[in-house]
Design a protein around this motif. Structure first.
Motif, mmCIF file in Angstrom:
data_model
loop_
_atom_site.group_PDB
_atom_site.id
_atom_site.type_symbol
_atom_site.label_atom_id
_atom_site.label_comp_id
_atom_site.label_asym_id
_atom_site.label_seq_id
_atom_site.Cartn_x
_atom_site.Cartn_y
_atom_site.Cartn_z
ATOM 1 N N MET A 88 55.856 54.113 12.050
ATOM 2 C CA MET A 88 56.771 55.253 12.170
ATOM 3 C C MET A 88 57.173 55.427 13.631
ATOM 4 O O MET A 88 56.316 55.516 14.511
ATOM 5 N N THR A 89 58.476 55.444 13.893
ATOM 6 C CA THR A 89 58.966 55.644 15.250
ATOM 7 C C THR A 89 59.018 57.128 15.569
ATOM 8 O O THR A 89 59.020 57.975 14.681
ATOM 9 N N GLN A 90 59.035 57.445 16.873
ATOM 10 C CA GLN A 90 59.131 58.839 17.307
ATOM 11 C C GLN A 90 60.314 59.030 18.237
ATOM 12 O O GLN A 90 60.782 58.093 18.879
ATOM 13 N N SER A 91 60.809 60.257 18.301
ATOM 14 C CA SER A 91 61.877 60.630 19.218
ATOM 15 C C SER A 91 61.432 61.864 19.989
ATOM 16 O O SER A 91 60.648 62.668 19.503
ATOM 17 N N VAL A 92 61.964 62.008 21.193
ATOM 18 C CA VAL A 92 61.669 63.156 22.039
ATOM 19 C C VAL A 92 62.945 63.959 22.217
ATOM 20 O O VAL A 92 63.998 63.413 22.542
ATOM 21 N N VAL A 93 62.878 65.268 21.964
ATOM 22 C CA VAL A 93 64.023 66.158 22.119
ATOM 23 C C VAL A 93 63.893 66.899 23.443
ATOM 24 O O VAL A 93 62.870 67.521 23.716
ATOM 25 N N VAL A 94 64.940 66.818 24.276
ATOM 26 C CA VAL A 94 64.966 67.502 25.562
ATOM 27 C C VAL A 94 66.044 68.570 25.498
ATOM 28 O O VAL A 94 67.227 68.271 25.351
ATOM 29 N N GLN A 95 65.658 69.835 25.580
ATOM 30 C CA GLN A 95 66.589 70.974 25.502
ATOM 31 C C GLN A 95 66.816 71.525 26.900
ATOM 32 O O GLN A 95 65.863 71.856 27.599
ATOM 33 N N VAL A 96 68.081 71.594 27.316
ATOM 34 C CA VAL A 96 68.396 72.021 28.677
ATOM 35 C C VAL A 96 69.387 73.180 28.646
ATOM 36 O O VAL A 96 70.425 73.094 27.978
ATOM 37 N N GLY A 97 69.083 74.243 29.374
ATOM 38 C CA GLY A 97 70.000 75.375 29.470
ATOM 39 C C GLY A 97 69.898 76.310 28.283
ATOM 40 O O GLY A 97 69.197 76.052 27.300
ATOM 41 N N GLN A 98 70.624 77.424 28.369
ATOM 42 C CA GLN A 98 70.568 78.445 27.310
ATOM 43 C C GLN A 98 71.045 77.884 25.976
ATOM 44 O O GLN A 98 70.384 78.029 24.950
ATOM 45 N N CYS A 99 72.205 77.222 25.985
ATOM 46 C CA CYS A 99 72.751 76.670 24.744
ATOM 47 C C CYS A 99 71.816 75.621 24.165
ATOM 48 O O CYS A 99 71.508 75.637 22.972
ATOM 49 N N GLY A 100 71.347 74.693 25.013
ATOM 50 C CA GLY A 100 70.465 73.630 24.538
ATOM 51 C C GLY A 100 69.195 74.159 23.914
ATOM 52 O O GLY A 100 68.735 73.658 22.879
ATOM 53 N N ASN A 101 68.633 75.200 24.512
ATOM 54 C CA ASN A 101 67.395 75.757 23.974
ATOM 55 C C ASN A 101 67.627 76.567 22.703
ATOM 56 O O ASN A 101 66.798 76.559 21.791
ATOM 57 N N GLN A 102 68.755 77.253 22.622
ATOM 58 C CA GLN A 102 69.038 78.008 21.395
ATOM 59 C C GLN A 102 69.284 77.070 20.218
ATOM 60 O O GLN A 102 68.776 77.300 19.108
ATOM 61 N N VAL A 103 70.049 76.005 20.454
ATOM 62 C CA VAL A 103 70.277 75.020 19.393
ATOM 63 C C VAL A 103 68.967 74.335 19.025
ATOM 64 O O VAL A 103 68.652 74.136 17.849
ATOM 65 N N GLY B 39 76.260 75.926 34.197
ATOM 66 C CA GLY B 39 75.719 75.173 35.326
ATOM 67 C C GLY B 39 74.427 74.441 35.009
ATOM 68 O O GLY B 39 74.229 73.288 35.391
ATOM 69 N N THR B 40 73.518 75.112 34.262
ATOM 70 C CA THR B 40 72.226 74.486 33.959
ATOM 71 C C THR B 40 72.382 73.346 32.961
ATOM 72 O O THR B 40 71.892 72.237 33.181
ATOM 73 N N GLY B 41 73.090 73.602 31.871
ATOM 74 C CA GLY B 41 73.245 72.575 30.845
ATOM 75 C C GLY B 41 73.950 71.340 31.352
ATOM 76 O O GLY B 41 73.526 70.210 31.106
ATOM 77 N N SER B 42 75.054 71.541 32.086
ATOM 78 C CA SER B 42 75.827 70.397 32.565
ATOM 79 C C SER B 42 75.141 69.701 33.733
ATOM 80 O O SER B 42 74.982 68.475 33.739
ATOM 81 N N GLY B 43 74.697 70.481 34.725
ATOM 82 C CA GLY B 43 74.111 69.892 35.930
ATOM 83 C C GLY B 43 72.728 69.336 35.707
ATOM 84 O O GLY B 43 72.462 68.144 35.915
ATOM 85 N N LEU B 44 71.817 70.195 35.268
ATOM 86 C CA LEU B 44 70.445 69.748 35.056
ATOM 87 C C LEU B 44 70.355 68.815 33.844
ATOM 88 O O LEU B 44 69.575 67.861 33.837
ATOM 89 N N GLY B 45 71.182 69.078 32.836
ATOM 90 C CA GLY B 45 71.160 68.229 31.646
ATOM 91 C C GLY B 45 71.474 66.786 31.967
ATOM 92 O O GLY B 45 70.785 65.864 31.518
ATOM 93 N N HIS C 287 59.873 76.608 31.669
ATOM 94 C CA HIS C 287 60.232 77.292 32.900
ATOM 95 C C HIS C 287 61.503 76.665 33.467
ATOM 96 O O HIS C 287 61.888 75.568 33.097
ATOM 97 N N LYS C 288 62.163 77.401 34.356
ATOM 98 C CA LYS C 288 63.417 76.923 34.921
ATOM 99 C C LYS C 288 63.167 75.789 35.910
ATOM 100 O O LYS C 288 62.280 75.850 36.744
ATOM 101 N N LEU C 289 63.971 74.740 35.737
ATOM 102 C CA LEU C 289 63.855 73.572 36.602
ATOM 103 C C LEU C 289 65.210 73.268 37.227
ATOM 104 O O LEU C 289 66.227 73.337 36.568
ATOM 105 N N TYR C 290 65.234 72.895 38.475
ATOM 106 C CA TYR C 290 66.493 72.666 39.167
ATOM 107 C C TYR C 290 66.482 71.312 39.863
ATOM 108 O O TYR C 290 65.991 71.165 40.971
ATOM 109 N N GLY C 291 67.080 70.315 39.174
ATOM 110 C CA GLY C 291 67.391 69.015 39.738
ATOM 111 C C GLY C 291 66.370 68.414 40.673
ATOM 112 O O GLY C 291 65.184 68.319 40.357
#
Length: 417
Positions: free
Chosen positions: A1-16, A92-98, A55-59
């Motif tokens: 069985m393979t696995q995948s990792v989901v990375v959620q970035v920014g408000q939109c990414g985390n809500q989705v 800014g967070t989703g596009s830049g940090l994402g 927690h918030k992470l910045y580049g």
């Protein structure tokens, strides 16, 4: 069985992302009545009792911290197949940090596929600098992603509004669940200026549920996620896939009678079911994938593909460019569903509109100073980004120019059996 990792970035990414995990657990609970930690669960969920901490992470400032978390997560995977990045393009967070995280993943895990679900802003976005953020992010997506699923806020909003209209007109009547994300806590439809972010996020989460179903459940013709990139992306930069979902009302937790199977396939190629405002039928297909869930046979797939082919324009060198997958477990409460992923030149108008909004600001150098005071951010970053976007648009235009031309080579992709 393979696995995948989901990375959620920014408000939109985390809500989705939160909606995706909620709905994925609901699916597994419906199949796994005893709640046993089985192989299907292990593909996306770790069997731990401790809470996840965010927690918030910045580049660059937190590069090592980000990298350490990604490494530790990857170490828990026996067979890491891909990374899913969920983010918005306008903030800014989703596009830049994402996109910063996307670059890190390519550097650290070059052999692992990178799928990006990107939510694009509408023309009336309330973030005035969203065109800058989006075009800067597009350059990174062009260069570092394997597949991008662009989703437009405007399309999501239109889908939710259509559901509201049906509720208000009484066409759905008592079939709307009282706990639905398209109803208020009192059981009445949401109306007025409030933006239905919960419902919109629900749509994107259901896209991810269908995309990952083959990795989570058994099926007679399961499709590996890496097969999507392998079969649908003939040129490295043209990796933007238009997604459509059917039945539409699965997305809103609305109980309506299941669509006839053949009608479901027709729906997947209509504008009303696209998650960007596009019309693939009048544009050029490079390839197309159909991911079906439920009690559907390979013969059903073949019959519907043959029925639809005459109305769809494929590139001359890939007339049989279909990839298909069958997962035996349908969405909760439905007998079957279909996710269509199309590599199609119809994404070009979305990119042209984005470039136009960017240039309106950039010609006046409006709001540019907010970016240029940051170390490492120069005006050349903007000119390079819009140049990259222009090149992408031109590549799609060159393909569009071949529409209707003679078939010059043998087909390279066949329907999977």
């Amino acid at each position: 069985m393979t696995q995948s990792v989901v990375v959620q970035v920014g408000q939109c990414g985390n809500q989705v992302g939160c909606r995706f995990w909620d709905l994925a657990l609901r699916e597994h609970a419906a199949v796994n009545k005893k709640g046993i930690y089985d192989e299907a669960l292990s593909s996306f969920f770790r069997n731990i009792d401790t809470r996840a901490v965010g927690h918030k992470l910045y580049g660059c400032q937190y590069r090592e911290s980000i990298m350490e978390k990604l490494r530790k997560t990857a170490e828990h995977c026996d067979c890491l197949q891909c990374f899913f990045i969920i983010h918005s393009m306008g903030g800014g967070t989703g596009s830049g940090l994402g996109t910063f995280v996307l670059n890190l993943l390519e550097d650290e895990f070059p052999e692992v596929y990178r799928f990006v679900t990107s939510v694009y802003p509408s023309g009336e976005d309330d973030v005035i600098t969203s065109p800058y953020n989006s075009v800067l992010a597009m350059k990174e997506l062009n260069e570092h992603a394997d597949c991008v699923l662009p989703i437009e806020n405007e399309s999501l909003f239109d889908i939710v509004n259509k559901i509201h209209q049906m509720i208000n007109s009484g066409k759905l009547g008592s079939t709307v669940k009282q706990t639905s994300f398209v109803t208020s806590s009192a059981g009445t439809a949401k109306i007025g200026p409030e933006k239905p972010f919960d419902s919109m996020n629900n749509i994107v989460a259901n896209l991810l549920l269908n995309l990952t179903s083959s990795a989570r459940f058994e099926g007679s013709l399961n499709m590996d996620l890496n097969e999507i990139s392998m079969n649908l992306v003939p040129f490295p930069r043209l990796h933007y896939l238009v997604s459509s979902l059917t039945p539409l009302y699965t997305l809103a937790d609305v109980n309506v009678p299941s669509r006839r199977l053949d009608q479901m396939f027709s729906d997947a190629f209509s504008r009303d079911h696209q998650l960007i405002q596009a019309d693939p039928k009048h544009s050029l297909y490079l390839a197309c994938a159909l991911l079906v869930r439920g009690n559907v046979q390979v013969s059903d797939l073949r019959r519907n593909i043959e029925r639809l082919k005459p109305s769809l324009h494929f590139v001359s060198w890939n007339q049989e460019g279909w990839k298909t997958g069958l997962c035996s477990v349908p969405p909760v409460g439905h007998s079957h569903s279909l996710l269509a992923l199309a590599n199609n030149t119809c994404v070009k108008p979305t990119f042209i509109g984005l470039k136009d909004r960017f240039m309106k600001l950039y010609k006046k150098k409006a709001h540019l100073h907010h970016y240029l005071h940051i170390d490492g951010m120069e005006q050349s970053c903007f000119s390079e980004a819009v140049s990259s976007l222009s090149d992408l648009i031109e590549e799609y235009s060159e393909l569009d120019a071949t529409k209707g031309g003679p078939q010059t080579g043998p087909s390279r992709l066949k329907i999977a059996v």
